[in-house]
Design a protein around this motif. Structure first.
Motif, PDB file in Angstrom:
ATOM      1  N   CYS A   1       0.833  -1.210   0.000  1.00 52.10           N
ATOM      2  CA  CYS A   1       0.000   0.000   0.000  1.00 52.10           C
ATOM      3  C   CYS A   1       0.868   1.260   0.000  1.00 52.10           C
ATOM      4  O   CYS A   1       0.595   2.215  -0.729  1.00 52.10           O
ATOM      5  N   VAL A   2       1.904   1.272   0.835  1.00 54.55           N
ATOM      6  CA  VAL A   2       2.810   2.414   0.874  1.00 54.55           C
ATOM      7  C   VAL A   2       3.488   2.590  -0.475  1.00 54.55           C
ATOM      8  O   VAL A   2       3.678   3.711  -0.958  1.00 54.55           O
ATOM      9  N   GLY A   3       3.861   1.470  -1.102  1.00 60.05           N
ATOM     10  CA  GLY A   3       4.469   1.548  -2.424  1.00 60.05           C
ATOM     11  C   GLY A   3       3.537   2.171  -3.444  1.00 60.05           C
ATOM     12  O   GLY A   3       3.961   2.975  -4.279  1.00 60.05           O
ATOM     13  N   LEU A   4       2.271   1.804  -3.373  1.00 62.56           N
ATOM     14  CA  LEU A   4       1.292   2.376  -4.290  1.00 62.56           C
ATOM     15  C   LEU A   4       1.162   3.881  -4.079  1.00 62.56           C
ATOM     16  O   LEU A   4       1.136   4.665  -5.033  1.00 62.56           O
ATOM     17  N   LEU A   5       1.119   4.301  -2.818  1.00 63.13           N
ATOM     18  CA  LEU A   5       1.027   5.731  -2.524  1.00 63.13           C
ATOM     19  C   LEU A   5       2.250   6.486  -3.026  1.00 63.13           C
ATOM     20  O   LEU A   5       2.148   7.595  -3.542  1.00 63.13           O
ATOM     21  N   ALA A   6       3.422   5.878  -2.866  1.00 71.10           N
ATOM     22  CA  ALA A   6       4.650   6.532  -3.325  1.00 71.10           C
ATOM     23  C   ALA A   6       4.640   6.709  -4.836  1.00 71.10           C
ATOM     24  O   ALA A   6       5.160   7.698  -5.362  1.00 71.10           O
ATOM     25  N   GLU A   7       4.052   5.749  -5.543  1.00 77.11           N
ATOM     26  CA  GLU A   7       3.967   5.873  -6.990  1.00 77.11           C
ATOM     27  C   GLU A   7       2.971   6.960  -7.401  1.00 77.11           C
ATOM     28  O   GLU A   7       3.178   7.693  -8.363  1.00 77.11           O
ATOM     29  N   ILE A   8       1.879   7.065  -6.652  1.00 78.25           N
ATOM     30  CA  ILE A   8       0.864   8.055  -6.980  1.00 78.25           C
ATOM     31  C   ILE A   8       1.381   9.472  -6.746  1.00 78.25           C
ATOM     32  O   ILE A   8       1.131  10.389  -7.519  1.00 78.25           O
ATOM     33  N   ALA A   9       2.109   9.657  -5.648  1.00 84.00           N
ATOM     34  CA  ALA A   9       2.450  10.996  -5.176  1.00 84.00           C
ATOM     35  C   ALA A   9       3.209  11.809  -6.212  1.00 84.00           C
ATOM     36  O   ALA A   9       4.301  11.447  -6.631  1.00 84.00           O
ATOM     37  N   GLY A  10       2.615  12.899  -6.618  1.00 81.07           N
ATOM     38  CA  GLY A  10       3.316  13.844  -7.476  1.00 81.07           C
ATOM     39  C   GLY A  10       3.483  13.439  -8.919  1.00 81.07           C
ATOM     40  O   GLY A  10       4.318  14.007  -9.622  1.00 81.07           O
ATOM     41  N   HIS A  11       2.690  12.474  -9.411  1.00 80.60           N
ATOM     42  CA  HIS A  11       2.875  12.035 -10.794  1.00 80.60           C
ATOM     43  C   HIS A  11       1.569  12.046 -11.597  1.00 80.60           C
ATOM     44  O   HIS A  11       1.420  11.284 -12.541  1.00 80.60           O
TER      45      HIS A  11
ATOM     46  N   ASN B   1       7.602  -1.831  12.188  1.00 80.65           N
ATOM     47  CA  ASN B   1       8.651  -1.401  11.264  1.00 80.65           C
ATOM     48  C   ASN B   1       8.095  -0.627  10.067  1.00 80.65           C
ATOM     49  O   ASN B   1       8.766  -0.502   9.045  1.00 80.65           O
ATOM     50  N   ILE B   2       6.894  -0.073  10.202  1.00 83.52           N
ATOM     51  CA  ILE B   2       6.333   0.633   9.055  1.00 83.52           C
ATOM     52  C   ILE B   2       7.087   1.922   8.769  1.00 83.52           C
ATOM     53  O   ILE B   2       7.120   2.398   7.629  1.00 83.52           O
ATOM     54  N   ALA B   3       7.739   2.496   9.774  1.00 80.14           N
ATOM     55  CA  ALA B   3       8.560   3.688   9.530  1.00 80.14           C
ATOM     56  C   ALA B   3       9.678   3.374   8.548  1.00 80.14           C
ATOM     57  O   ALA B   3      10.012   4.191   7.684  1.00 80.14           O
ATOM     58  N   ASP B   4      10.270   2.181   8.651  1.00 82.97           N
ATOM     59  CA  ASP B   4      11.312   1.778   7.703  1.00 82.97           C
ATOM     60  C   ASP B   4      10.747   1.639   6.299  1.00 82.97           C
ATOM     61  O   ASP B   4      11.411   1.970   5.309  1.00 82.97           O
ATOM     62  N   ILE B   5       9.525   1.135   6.202  1.00 82.38           N
ATOM     63  CA  ILE B   5       8.882   1.003   4.889  1.00 82.38           C
ATOM     64  C   ILE B   5       8.684   2.384   4.259  1.00 82.38           C
ATOM     65  O   ILE B   5       8.953   2.592   3.068  1.00 82.38           O
ATOM     66  N   ILE B   6       8.228   3.346   5.061  1.00 87.75           N
ATOM     67  CA  ILE B   6       8.017   4.704   4.557  1.00 87.75           C
ATOM     68  C   ILE B   6       9.336   5.312   4.087  1.00 87.75           C
ATOM     69  O   ILE B   6       9.407   5.938   3.022  1.00 87.75           O
ATOM     70  N   LYS B   7      10.396   5.119   4.861  1.00 87.01           N
ATOM     71  CA  LYS B   7      11.699   5.670   4.488  1.00 87.01           C
ATOM     72  C   LYS B   7      12.190   5.083   3.170  1.00 87.01           C
ATOM     73  O   LYS B   7      12.760   5.781   2.328  1.00 87.01           O
ATOM     74  N   GLN B   8      11.968   3.775   2.981  1.00 87.40           N
ATOM     75  CA  GLN B   8      12.406   3.126   1.739  1.00 87.40           C
ATOM     76  C   GLN B   8      11.639   3.642   0.534  1.00 87.40           C
ATOM     77  O   GLN B   8      12.212   3.859  -0.541  1.00 87.40           O
ATOM     78  N   LYS B   9      10.340   3.844   0.707  1.00 82.86           N
ATOM     79  CA  LYS B   9       9.500   4.208  -0.428  1.00 82.86           C
ATOM     80  C   LYS B   9       9.544   5.705  -0.744  1.00 82.86           C
ATOM     81  O   LYS B   9       9.487   6.096  -1.909  1.00 82.86           O
ATOM     82  N   PHE B  10       9.630   6.541   0.284  1.00 83.63           N
ATOM     83  CA  PHE B  10       9.534   7.978   0.067  1.00 83.63           C
ATOM     84  C   PHE B  10      10.864   8.709   0.223  1.00 83.63           C
ATOM     85  O   PHE B  10      11.001   9.839  -0.237  1.00 83.63           O
TER      86      PHE B  10
END
Length: 455
Positions: A120-130, A217-226
């Protein structure tokens, strides 16, 4: 509520909010500022951008990348998730918070499971700003927006605020302001819209919050994606040039008379947080309004805005409201103007003379404890609103409760004098006077203009 904030090197912010409810759904929301409201010399482009982004056609085709990712990634992951868990996740939703100056992508999920959260975080990172916009949708939304602006001419709730902007900022009539905006919107090109979008949708203007019992560990996921997203200097908010018009006279249904004094201060760097000193000062300002109201037998509402939406600079407002008898005449209005301006002029020049009896420290603390108990029993913090509001104004989270009920017991005579000196120093005064329909206000206008000319 346990809230853990974080900021990445590129300026991207996130909040992890654990409500400790074991069965609560996991929610992720990406909030993107729509900018400062500055139209870059193209009136209406920020409104048009928000209108495009909240279009119901966004998923159907307006945003090609979003559509592709939903088709290719989300469908695949949802299918896998459903096969394993026997459940159907909630569908992605999109909304625009136009009044709050931000746009949101909302993802609501059912399971607190790391791999699924990562997708889900990956999907949001792809959406953001594109987002990509089509020329046909642009033309369609132009007409929708022009119709909305045209209809707003007759929206009395919006009319008063629009009058203020037209008069004090643009130096024109409301009709002239709306015509200028409509003509500008009709001429906006796809290239202008995309350039404006790309300038504002950068990590510094975004945050992600996860609400529910999030994986540790969701903070680590956010750091990786964003964390790897490109960064750029955050845009600076421009300051509106004020027109030379100082007084606005309006009419209102019913026997109510009101007069608003706007003390507009020079533009300065905004406070980074609403700390205790700021909240105490707000309590002092509220006390100033009460003292003025009691001396004039009128209701006085005070407000402080460090970046007023029309003026884009700190503004302190005093709003006097006087209920009139149904058979009141011009003289009653005129007498009230004399009382208000005389009292205000004396305060501006000499400060407040009222005596405030100090409370014993034990009594002060007792009353403050009572206020805290009242807040605990009667006020529930809305996590979503708190995070959104504080993100918009770049402030850390704090409980959004009226500070006056707590800090009013600490206000002293010296506090009143200090705030008065700060308030009534180096300001640009603007006045909005509203009289009931049927009352002539030529004499009132002349008195207010004389008061302005002396300031």
């Amino acid at each position: 509520m346990n809230i853990t904030p974080g900021v990445l090197d590129n300026g991207f912010r996130y909040y992890l909010c654990n409500n400790f409810f074991p069965d609560s759904k996991l929610e992720m929301r990406l909030i993107q500022k729509s900018g400062t409201g500055d139209d870059e010399g193209t009136p209406g482009i920020s409104l048009l951008l928000r209108r495009m982004l909240c279009s119901e056609n966004l998923i159907a085709g307006t945003c090609g990348v979003l559509k592709d990712k939903l088709d290719e990634l989300q469908l695949q992951r949802f299918t896998q998730f459903r096969a394993v868990n026997g459940l159907v996740p909630d569908i992605s939703t999109y909304s625009s918070e136009i009044d709050n100056g931000c746009t949101e992508y909302n993802l609501f999920r059912l399971k607190n499971e790391r791999a699924y959260a990562a997708s889900c975080v990956g999907l949001l990172a792809e959406i953001a700003g594109h987002a990509r916009f089509s020329a046909s949708e642009l033309e369609r939304q132009k007409e929708f927006l022009v119709n909305e602006i045209t209809n707003s001419r007759y929206d009395l709730a919006k009319k008063h605020d629009n009058y203020q902007k037209a008069t004090f900022v643009d130096g024109c009539s409301l009709d002239e302001l709306l015509d200028k905006q409509i003509n500008s919107i009709r001429s906006i090109t796809l290239q202008q819209l995309e350039a404006y979008y790309q300038r504002w949708y950068v990590p510094q203007n975004q945050c992600l919050y996860v609400y529910g019992k999030a994986p540790s560990n969701i903070a680590d996921i956010i750091k990786q994606k964003f964390g790897s997203r490109p960064s750029m200097p955050a845009p600076e908010k421009s300051v509106n040039e004020l027109s030379n018009q100082k007084l606005l006279m309006t009419k209102r249904e019913g026997p109510i008379f009101s007069i608003q004094f706007y003390f507009i201060k020079p533009c300065v760097a905004l406070s980074s947080s609403e700390d205790l000193d700021y909240l105490r000062k707000a309590a002092v300002y509220t006390r100033i309004g009460e003292m003025l109201g009691s001396s004039l037998h009128a209701q006085v509402v005070t407000s402080i805005d460090e970046s007023a939406p029309f003026f884009r600079r700190p503004v302190y407002a005093l709003h006097f409201v006087k209920n009139l008898d149904l058979y009141a005449d011009d003289q009653q209005l005129s007498d009230f103007i004399d009382d208000v301006t005389k009292k205000l002029d004396d305060v501006i020049r000499n400060g407040f003379q009222e005596h405030i009896a100090p409370l014993p420290i034990e009594k002060q603390k007792e009353l403050q404890r009572q206020e805290l108990n009242n807040i605990h029993h009667s006020f529930v913090v809305d996590t979503h609103s708190s995070i959104k509001a504080n993100f918009l104004y770049s402030k850390p989270l704090f409980k959004d409760v009226p500070p006056y009920n707590y800090f009013k017991y600490e206000v002293s005579e010296q506090d009143i004098q200090n705030c008065s000196k700060e308030l009534f120093n180096n300001y640009d005064l603007r006045i909005v006077c509203t009289t009931p329909y049927g009352f002539t206000d030529a004499g009132i206008k002349a008195k207010l203009e004389a008061f302005l000319s002396d300031k």
